[in-house]
Design a protein around this motif. Structure first.
Motif, PDB file in Angstrom:
ATOM      1  N   SER A   1       8.822  16.277   5.384  1.00  0.00           N
ATOM      2  CA  SER A   1       7.474  16.018   5.906  1.00  0.00           C
ATOM      3  C   SER A   1       6.564  17.242   5.759  1.00  0.00           C
ATOM      4  O   SER A   1       5.350  17.108   5.678  1.00  0.00           O
ATOM      5  CB  SER A   1       7.549  15.571   7.371  1.00  0.00           C
ATOM      6  OG  SER A   1       8.254  16.557   8.108  1.00  0.00           O
ATOM      7  N   ASP A   2       7.147  18.452   5.715  1.00  0.00           N
ATOM      8  CA  ASP A   2       6.296  19.642   5.585  1.00  0.00           C
ATOM      9  C   ASP A   2       6.129  20.082   4.129  1.00  0.00           C
ATOM     10  O   ASP A   2       5.547  21.128   3.852  1.00  0.00           O
ATOM     11  CB  ASP A   2       6.866  20.793   6.425  1.00  0.00           C
ATOM     12  CG  ASP A   2       8.281  21.169   5.990  1.00  0.00           C
ATOM     13  OD1 ASP A   2       8.867  20.411   5.162  1.00  0.00           O
ATOM     14  OD2 ASP A   2       8.795  22.189   6.463  1.00  0.00           O
TER      15      ASP A   2
ATOM     16  N   ALA B   1       8.396   5.916  -0.052  1.00  0.00           N
ATOM     17  CA  ALA B   1       7.651   6.035   1.213  1.00  0.00           C
ATOM     18  C   ALA B   1       7.630   7.476   1.719  1.00  0.00           C
ATOM     19  O   ALA B   1       6.568   8.020   2.028  1.00  0.00           O
ATOM     20  CB  ALA B   1       8.255   5.097   2.258  1.00  0.00           C
ATOM     21  N   ALA B   2       8.795   8.116   1.775  1.00  0.00           N
ATOM     22  CA  ALA B   2       8.830   9.488   2.299  1.00  0.00           C
ATOM     23  C   ALA B   2       8.144  10.445   1.325  1.00  0.00           C
ATOM     24  O   ALA B   2       7.382  11.326   1.735  1.00  0.00           O
ATOM     25  CB  ALA B   2      10.273   9.910   2.541  1.00  0.00           C
TER      26      ALA B   2
ATOM     27  N   GLY C   1       0.801  -1.224   0.000  1.00  0.00           N
ATOM     28  CA  GLY C   1       0.000   0.000   0.000  1.00  0.00           C
ATOM     29  C   GLY C   1       0.830   1.268   0.000  1.00  0.00           C
ATOM     30  O   GLY C   1       0.291   2.357   0.205  1.00  0.00           O
ATOM     31  N   THR C   2       2.133   1.147  -0.267  1.00  0.00           N
ATOM     32  CA  THR C   2       2.986   2.341  -0.234  1.00  0.00           C
ATOM     33  C   THR C   2       2.638   3.326  -1.345  1.00  0.00           C
ATOM     34  O   THR C   2       2.846   4.517  -1.195  1.00  0.00           O
ATOM     35  CB  THR C   2       4.469   1.974  -0.398  1.00  0.00           C
ATOM     36  OG1 THR C   2       4.600   1.107  -1.521  1.00  0.00           O
ATOM     37  CG2 THR C   2       5.007   1.289   0.832  1.00  0.00           C
TER      38      THR C   2
ATOM     39  N   LYS D   1       4.675   2.719   5.373  1.00  0.00           N
ATOM     40  CA  LYS D   1       4.617   1.270   5.146  1.00  0.00           C
ATOM     41  C   LYS D   1       5.897   0.693   4.555  1.00  0.00           C
ATOM     42  O   LYS D   1       5.873  -0.333   3.901  1.00  0.00           O
ATOM     43  CB  LYS D   1       3.422   0.949   4.247  1.00  0.00           C
ATOM     44  CG  LYS D   1       2.104   1.436   4.853  1.00  0.00           C
ATOM     45  CD  LYS D   1       0.913   0.778   4.197  1.00  0.00           C
ATOM     46  CE  LYS D   1      -0.390   1.164   4.867  1.00  0.00           C
ATOM     47  NZ  LYS D   1      -0.841   2.521   4.511  1.00  0.00           N
ATOM     48  N   GLY D   2       7.020   1.340   4.763  1.00  0.00           N
ATOM     49  CA  GLY D   2       8.294   0.774   4.323  1.00  0.00           C
ATOM     50  C   GLY D   2       8.501   0.897   2.834  1.00  0.00           C
ATOM     51  O   GLY D   2       7.933   1.780   2.176  1.00  0.00           O
TER      52      GLY D   2
END
Lengths: 495, 407
Positions: free
Chosen positions: B292-293, B95-96, B32-33, B102-103
């Motif tokens: 992340s932002d 992923a990031a 599901g990545t 989810k790896g």
């Protein structure tokens, strides 16, 4: 070998069809005369011959489109043909089918070094692409043995390989785009000069589809920079096991040679008698290992290969010291087929692939089959990727011997599948291996492949009788058997 | 809402057969990545392959690996690494980028999305290393194609069709891929330049040289400054990067030659093993847009490499645009403000002049519903695409509409 029952109606309408096609392709582009159709009666698999209904040789994409549209609307079968060098009968004509020759599409349209590609017409020969760019330091990597004659359109249809596949891939790994014409005459562009084609990978699907899905009218190939240098090593071994072990150890050491070929004793002798390549005659197996790349890399890897070969008990070693010598090493291998042709009235070339470690078992079994059938066999082998080319020697003038050779060939291919391999590594299924497809695929597998065919050619007009042992109507293949039922596996985990 | 988590291929077939009989479409996924890529699909049932795991065959000397489709990439990579081998298509870990926890995803997911990393220019994408599979069609029937040997032309090459079909044609249960030895050594030659045209010229010279590049990328100043590697962030300039790998003496020799060749364009530098690997991991995983932002929309543009600089120039006019180049200019990663159509129309209009296609890789569900995340198809290809879908999944139970409406 059974071909589908010919359509007598189409044969009776030969003159009418010819007239309609002449309206599309004027002049001498439509061949009806029996003597003039004769040269097209077979391809590289000369054991099979059929005179085509007629031959059409269009010169423009528009003509190809109109010819296909006419055939589509009139329910006439079409067999596309490039240079006619297929070894599996892919271009074998049908007596009720139009043979569509692409030989007049012989121009290189564009060479684009900034994007490392060339746009060419399908009738250009494989070697002509390299010849056109080699002065500028580039080449086209896939190099089937027939490269002097075979066309790039045919290479796409067959997904042709060559000795450099292990490092550089097959045709499918060296294309950027194609233009195709579908059976209803629509011209479709797939891919371009970018690396990833969008949507479903229709470029990948067309490649190796053996003329059953569409007619290729333009090809964009990747060009590679010619390596700084290439050197080859000849390694002789007392057993094929030792040679096979050496191949495994070279790859195991992380070395991917540009080419890695093996020949057995009968092939070595035939080749040496023919071209005097300087092969050792007292060995059971000969390896040609070619390293290409920057000079430093090649010299370094040659030394490592020689060390590995010593460890595997190589009884002779020779490294090419000049370009001329390297080409001499290859001359014997590249001439192996005609060389075998000199020692036998006829030969039948097989093309299975096996997991490499199965080589000793397969060779042993092949020798047993050779005694059983009373036919000699010589082996050349793309050792790096496990692609075997056993050449079965026979004499077609001896009644029953062709059939015996075919049976022997079938047994070899079944053996390849049995040990985890496949029926064909690079020559294609065509008519030759069609009836063996069931040894590798289930009926469900083959039906799913045929459904793909239906998406492109619902009437089954393009190259019918090739690849699939049983023809199904698309309506029948599309039918669904739905069973209303319980929730499956009530015990499987779900949340 | 039913969430199937089959552990055997028979269970996969049963689940699909149930979906067919109930007319209940499934969303098909591995870990599901990459679930947030593509058009949002409206299915109330999910077929989750993440429990169909395990390597079933790994023969290092034959250069092949076979595993159940749900096998985590981390497990595959660990097994290969133990034998000093790798997947040559350099599968990225998004992923990031996709803000997933989810790896690194599954082998099935990597193949179904036809992933490719920077080595694409030399070694191709997942499709080029995908030798065979077993699957369940949208008819609820098992089928297979390909084999376990690297050279095989027996029948249509359905592997190519499954790679990049995003689970819309079949549910792959088992996959066989080609693996390759890890190169002995790697180095990256850096050329400081802020100008995309100079960069693409330098990358082209490198790619057209006999020095056998396995990576050719360029990042502008602002992106270079955010690199986790001080040798990149400290350049104070944009950086063109050319990767070399292979046997030690060869890499050293080519590195020297390449620096001589590129020196005419500006100052050069080099990255050695760990730094080189780190830089290419940033490029591969789109690290510049993975903070992340960072909530911008992210597009992936594939074009002819020589067009990279000009296309870069035209898309940089979009609000909030930032971009970098890979594949010698043939791949542009572009981040833009997600408002409106996130530049969809402008990007696709610009592409018409250069050739190629654009895919929205990151964007909110509303955006993905409003613009076509996958490049809209020309009529001929559209027609074949619909018919192929019909041939494999006539009831439309597998990821319906994920790539295109009605497909």
């Amino acid at each position: 070998m059974q071909m589908p029952e010919p359509d007598r109606g189409a044969i009776a309408r030969r003159e009418e069809i010819a007239a309609a096609l002449r309206a599309i392709v004027p002049g001498e582009g439509v061949i009806v005369d029996e003597d003039e159709r004769r040269p097209y009666e077979s391809d590289g698999l000369s054991a099979y011959q059929t005179l085509p209904l007629l031959v059409v040789l269009p010169e423009t994409v528009e003509q190809v489109s109109q010819v296909l549209r006419y055939c589509f609307e009139n329910g006439i079968k079409v067999v596309p043909r490039g240079a006619g060098t297929s070894l599996s009968g892919g271009a074998l004509p049908l007596e009720d089918g139009v043979l569509l020759g692409l030989g007049k599409f012989n121009r290189i349209l564009e060479v684009d070094y900034d994007n490392r590609c060339a746009r060419v017409q399908p009738g250009v020969t494989n070697l002509a692409i390299t010849k056109a760019v080699e002065a500028d330091g580039f080449y086209y990597a896939p190099d089937p043995s027939s490269q002097i004659a075979c066309s790039i359109g045919g290479n796409v249809a067959e997904n042709s390989g060559g000795v450099h596949c292990l490092k550089y891939g097959l045709t499918t790994n060296n294309l950027l785009g194609v233009q195709i014409v579908t059976i209803d005459g629509e011209v479709i562009e797939i891919g371009g000069k970018h690396l990833d084609s969008e949507a479903y990978d229709l470029l990948g699907v067309m490649t190796g589809s053996e003329g059953l899905l569409g007619v290729v009218t333009e090809v964009t190939v990747r060009l590679l920079r010619t390596p700084e240098t290439a050197r080859a090593v000849l390694l002789g071994f007392e057993t094929s096991e030792a040679a096979g072990d050496c191949v495994a150890k070279i790859i195991g050491a992380g070395i991917i040679p540009g080419g890695m070929e093996m020949m057995d004793k009968p092939a070595i002798h035939a080749a040496e008698d023919f071209v005097r390549a300087g092969y050792p005659l007292d060995v059971e197996a000969l390896l040609i290992v070619e390293l290409d790349g920057p000079t430093q890399e090649v010299d370094y890897l040659i030394d490592r290969v020689r060390e590995i070969a010593d460890g595997c008990g190589a009884v002779s070693q020779r490294v090419s010291e000049s370009e001329e010598e390297r080409l001499t090493f290859w001359a014997g291998r590249k001439a192996a087929f005609p060389a075998v042709g000199r020692i036998s009235p006829d030969y039948y070339c097989m093309d299975g692939t096996i997991p490499r470690h199965q080589l000793p078992k397969v060779l042993t079994r092949m020798n047993e089959l050779s005694s059983q059938y009373g036919l000699r066999v010589a082996n050349v082998f793309h050792a790096g990727d496990g692609n075997l080319h056993p050449l079965i020697l026979y004499d077609a003038n001896n009644p029953g011997e062709l059939e015996k050779a075919e049976d022997f060939g079938s047994d070899i291919l079944k053996l390849c599948v049995e040990v985890g391999g496949v029926l064909t590594g690079e020559h294609g299924v065509g008519v030759e291996k069609r009836d063996l497809m069931g040894t590798m695929f289930s009926e469900a597998d083959l039906q799913q492949q045929q459904r793909l065919k239906c998406a492109f050619d619902p009437g089954g007009l393009l190259n019918p009788g090739k690849v699939f042992p049983t023809l199904h109507r698309c309506a029948e293949l599309g039918r669904m058997h739905i069973h209303k039922g319980q929730m499956p596996f009530p015990d499987i985990p779900r949340f | 809402m039913t969430h199937f988590t089959p552990e055997t291929p028979d269970q996969v077939r049963e689940a699909v057969a149930w979906a067919v009989s109930e007319g209940a479409p499934l969303s098909v996924r591995g870990a599901g990545t990459k679930a947030s890529v593509g058009r949002p699909i409206n299915t109330s049932h999910e077929l989750d392959l993440s429990r169909l795991t395990g390597i079933t065959l790994y023969e290092a000397e034959e250069l092949i690996l076979q595993a159940w489709a749900g096998t985590p990439m981390s497990e595959i990579e660990a097994a290969l690494s133990a034998r000093n081998q790798r997947l040559e298509f350099e599968p990225p870990n998004y992923a990031a980028l996709l803000k997933s926890d989810k790896g690194a995803g599954t082998l099935g997911g990597a193949v179904a999305a036809n992933l490719a990393g920077p080595r694409r220019i030399k070694s191709g994408a997942a499709r080029d290393h995908f030798l065979g599979f077993e699957a369940v069609s949208g008819r609820g029937e098992d089928f297979k194609s390909g084999g376990r040997v690297v050279k095989n032309v027996t029948g249509y090459d359905l592997c190519k069709l499954m790679a990049g079909s995003w689970g819309t044609l079949g549910v792959m249960t088992r996959i066989t891929v080609k693996v390759m030895p890890v190169a002995e050594k790697q180095r990256t030659v850096l050329l400081a330049t802020d100008d995309p045209e100079t960069a693409v010229r330098a990358l082209t010279e490198g790619l057209n040289s006999p020095y056998d590049l396995s990576g050719a990328a360029w990042v502008p100043t602002a992106i270079a400054a955010r690199s986790g590697l001080s040798l990149i962030s400290g350049q104070g300039s944009g950086v063109a990067a050319l990767r070399l790998d292979g046997p030690g003496p060869s890499v050293e020799y080519r590195c020297e030659k390449l620096r001589q060749m590129l020196g005419v364009h500006g100052p050069t530098d080099e990255l050695h093993s760990r730094n080189s690997a780190g830089f290419w991991r940033e490029i591969r995983d789109v690290a510049p847009f993975s903070a992340s932002d960072d909530l911008r929309a992210v597009w992936r543009l594939s074009t002819a490499p020589s067009e990279g600089a000009a296309l870069y120039g035209s898309v940089m006019a979009l609000p909030g645009a930032e971009a970098f180049l890979d594949w010698g200019g043939g791949l542009i990663w572009l981040a833009v403000e997600g408002a409106g159509d996130a530049g969809a129309e402008a990007i696709r209009t610009a592409l018409q002049a250069h050739g190629g296609h654009a895919t929205l890789i990151r964007g909110g569900a509303d955006l993905r519903a409003a613009v076509e995340p996958f490049q809209p198809l020309k009529p001929g290809v559209r027609r074949l695409t619909e018919k192929i879908k019909q041939a494999f999944d006539p009831s439309g139970v597998l990821n319906p509409g994920r790539m295109y409406d009605g497909v």
